[in-house]
Design a protein around this motif. Structure first.
Motif, short mmCIF file in Angstrom:
data_model
loop_
_atom_site.label_atom_id
_atom_site.label_comp_id
_atom_site.label_asym_id
_atom_site.label_seq_id
_atom_site.Cartn_x
_atom_site.Cartn_y
_atom_site.Cartn_z
N ARG A 310 15.65 111.89 44.99
CA ARG A 310 14.86 111.80 46.21
C ARG A 310 13.37 111.66 45.90
O ARG A 310 12.63 111.07 46.67
CB ARG A 310 15.08 113.04 47.08
CG ARG A 310 16.48 113.10 47.68
CD ARG A 310 16.60 114.25 48.66
NE ARG A 310 17.94 114.34 49.19
CZ ARG A 310 18.38 113.65 50.23
NH1 ARG A 310 17.58 112.80 50.82
NH2 ARG A 310 19.62 113.79 50.66
N ASP A 311 12.93 112.22 44.80
CA ASP A 311 11.51 112.16 44.45
C ASP A 311 11.19 110.99 43.52
O ASP A 311 10.04 110.61 43.39
CB ASP A 311 11.09 113.47 43.77
CG ASP A 311 11.19 114.66 44.71
OD1 ASP A 311 11.07 114.45 45.94
OD2 ASP A 311 11.43 115.78 44.23
N CYS A 312 12.21 110.46 42.87
CA CYS A 312 11.96 109.43 41.86
C CYS A 312 13.14 108.46 41.84
O CYS A 312 13.97 108.49 40.94
CB CYS A 312 11.77 110.08 40.50
SG CYS A 312 11.13 108.99 39.25
N GLU A 313 13.21 107.61 42.82
CA GLU A 313 14.36 106.74 43.00
C GLU A 313 14.21 105.44 42.21
O GLU A 313 13.21 104.74 42.34
CB GLU A 313 14.52 106.41 44.48
CG GLU A 313 15.69 105.52 44.80
CD GLU A 313 15.81 105.28 46.28
OE1 GLU A 313 15.98 104.11 46.67
OE2 GLU A 313 15.70 106.25 47.04
N PRO A 314 15.21 105.09 41.38
CA PRO A 314 15.13 103.83 40.63
C PRO A 314 15.03 102.66 41.59
O PRO A 314 15.79 102.56 42.55
CB PRO A 314 16.46 103.82 39.86
CG PRO A 314 16.88 105.25 39.78
CD PRO A 314 16.41 105.88 41.04
N LEU A 315 14.12 101.76 41.31
CA LEU A 315 13.88 100.63 42.22
C LEU A 315 15.08 99.73 42.37
O LEU A 315 15.37 99.22 43.45
CB LEU A 315 12.69 99.81 41.70
CG LEU A 315 11.30 100.30 42.00
CD1 LEU A 315 10.29 99.46 41.23
CD2 LEU A 315 11.02 100.22 43.50
N HIS A 316 15.81 99.50 41.28
CA HIS A 316 16.83 98.46 41.29
C HIS A 316 18.10 98.82 42.03
O HIS A 316 18.96 97.96 42.24
CB HIS A 316 17.17 98.05 39.85
CG HIS A 316 17.78 99.16 39.04
ND1 HIS A 316 17.02 99.99 38.24
CD2 HIS A 316 19.05 99.58 38.90
CE1 HIS A 316 17.81 100.87 37.65
NE2 HIS A 316 19.04 100.64 38.04
N LEU A 317 18.26 100.06 42.43
CA LEU A 317 19.48 100.44 43.13
C LEU A 317 19.43 99.96 44.57
O LEU A 317 18.64 100.44 45.38
CB LEU A 317 19.66 101.97 43.09
CG LEU A 317 19.80 102.59 41.69
CD1 LEU A 317 20.04 104.08 41.81
CD2 LEU A 317 20.92 101.92 40.90
#
Length: 357
Positions: A310-317
Motif C-alpha cells: 500500500r505504501d510502495c506499489e510496484p508500477l508495472h502491476l
C-alpha cells in the motif's frame, strides 16, 4: 536508464556550444503532418496526437535549456497543429526543468471523443540541465519510490486540481518512459479515488527480469511458470500475516481502469509487458488461473524485502490494459524506445484488450 531523449533529441554544437535544433525537434520535419483532419474515433489518430503532445513537453524543455524564445522556439507546433493550446507547463521544484504540460483543446466544432484537456509528461532527457535529476527519478521509479518524489507530487496535484474543476470525462493523461511512469502512477491513484482517467502510456517501464528477451519460447514459458508458482507461494505466506480482503485490495479496485499501453519488443525497458499479459492468457488456458491471479498482482522483490504494497506499489502491476505492440522492424534500442515511432504513418501495430476478470 529511461533515456527517452537519446537518439532522437540529438543536437549539433558550435564552438560556442550553442545548439542548433535537430530535425527530430522540428514539427514540420518530423511531426505527423498527414493528420490535417483528426478523426477522434480512430485509434491511430488518437495515439499519434497523444504522442505528439508528449513530444511537445520534450521540446518545451529543450527550448528552455537552449534559451530559444519567440520565433526561435520549436515547441508550439507540436500542439497548435491539433488545435490545442498550452495552459500551463509543469516545472520541477529541484532543477526547474519543464517535465509536463497541461493542454486545452480549442476547436470551434464539437468533436466526439476529443479530450478537452491533456496532461502530458516527458521522460528522461539526457542533457546537462536535466540529466542528473531525471536519472535520480529513474532510480526512484526502479525502487518503487517514485511517489515520494516532489516531481510526482506536483504532477499528482495538477491532475487532482484539474479533475476537481472539469471532472474526468474530458481529460487524458499521457506520458513517455519516465513520464509514462508518472502518468501511470497518477492514473492508478485517481482510479483508487474513483476518478478513472483515460491514459496513454508510451514505452512504460517494467522493472523485472527481462524474460521477454529470451528467444526460445519454451524456455521463456517455463521460466514464467516457475516464477508464477514462486510468487504465488510467497504471496500466500505473506498474506497469512498481512491479510486483506479482496474488496479492499487496490489491485482489484484498479481492474476496471484500462490504460492504453504502447510497447516495442526491441525495447527492454517496456517489452516485459508483452509477456506479462500473454502469460496470464496461457495460464488460464492450462487451468492455472488461481495461481496466476495471485502471481500477477504481486512483485517478488517487494514481498521478499517486506515492502508494504500500500505504501510502495510496484508500477508495472496492472490488472487491465489495452496493449499495442509495435510490430515494425526497429534498427536499434534508441529508436525502439523513442517517441517518434508512435505517430509513424507506416506504423504496424498489434492491439489486444486484456481484462482482469
Amino acid at each position: 536508464m529511461l533515456a527517452a531523449g537519446r537518439g532522437y533529441m540529438e543536437e549539433r554544437e558550435t564552438g560556442k556550444q550553442e545548439a542548433v535544433a535537430s530535425v527530430r525537434e522540428i514539427f514540420g520535419l518530423s511531426g505527423p503532418l498527414y493528420l490535417t483532419a483528426v478523426d477522434w474515433e480512430n485509434s491511430h489518430h488518437r495515439r499519434s496526437v497523444a504522442a505528439s503532445l508528449v513530444q511537445g513537453v520534450y521540446i518545451l524543455e529543450r527550448d528552455r535549456q537552449q534559451k530559444r524564445q519567440g520565433h526561435q522556439s520549436h515547441a508550439s507546433p507540436w500542439w497548435n497543429f491539433f488545435h490545442f493550446q498550452l495552459i500551463s507547463p509543469l516545472i520541477d521544484d529541484v532543477d526547474f526543468s519543464i517535465f509536463g504540460a497541461i493542454y486545452e483543446y480549442n476547436s470551434s466544432v464539437f468533436e466526439h471523443n476529443a479530450p478537452k484537456y491533456v496532461i502530458a509528461f516527458r521522460g528522461t532527457l539526457n542533457k546537462p540541465d536535466s540529466r542528473l535529476r531525471d536519472l535520480k527519478l529513474d532510480i526512484q521509479a526502479i525502487r518503487s519510490k517514485l511517489h515520494q518524489s516532489s516531481r510526482f507530487q506536483l504532477a499528482m496535484q495538477a491532475v487532482q486540481d484539474l479533475v476537481a474543476v472539469v471532472g474526468t470525462a474530458n481529460i487524458w493523461l499521457a506520458g513517455h518512459s519516465l513520464g509514462s511512469a508518472i502518468a501511470l502512477l497518477s492514473g492508478k491513484n485517481m482510479t483508487k479515488l474513483n476518478y478513472p482517467i483515460e491514459t496513454y502510456l508510451f514505452n512504460p517501464p517494467f522493472f523485472s527480469l527481462p524474460i521477454e528477451c529470451i528467444s526460445n519460447p519454451k524456455v521463456k514459458h517455463g521460466i514464467r511458470i516457475a516464477r508464477s508458482v514462486v510468487k504465488a507461494g510467497i504471496a500466500v505466506a505473506v498474506k497469512g500475516q498481512h491479510h486483506s480482503s479482496q474488496k479492499d485490495d487496490s489491485f482489484f479496485v484498479l481492474s476496471d481502469w484500462v490504460p492504453y499501453l504502447f510497447v516495442n519488443p526491441a525495447d527492454h525497458i517496456c517489452s516485459e509487458y508483452i509477456g506479462y499479459f500473454e502469460h496470464r492468457k496461457k495460464m488460464k488456458e492450462v487451468g492455472a488461473t488461481k495461481i496466476e491471479r495471485l502471481a500477477t498482482q504481486n512483485s517478488i522483490g517487494n514481498m521478499i524485502f517486506g515492502v508494504c504494497v500500500r505504501d510502495c506499489e510496484p508500477l508495472h502491476l496492472l490488472p487491465s490494459a489495452y496493449l499495442t505492440i509495435n510490430m515494425s522492424q526497429t534498427p536499434d534500442f534508441k529508436r525502439a524506445h523513442g517517441i517518434h515511432q508512435w505517430w509513424d504513418p507506416s506504423f504496424d501495430g498489434q492491439s489486444e484488450l486484456h481484462l482482469f476478470r
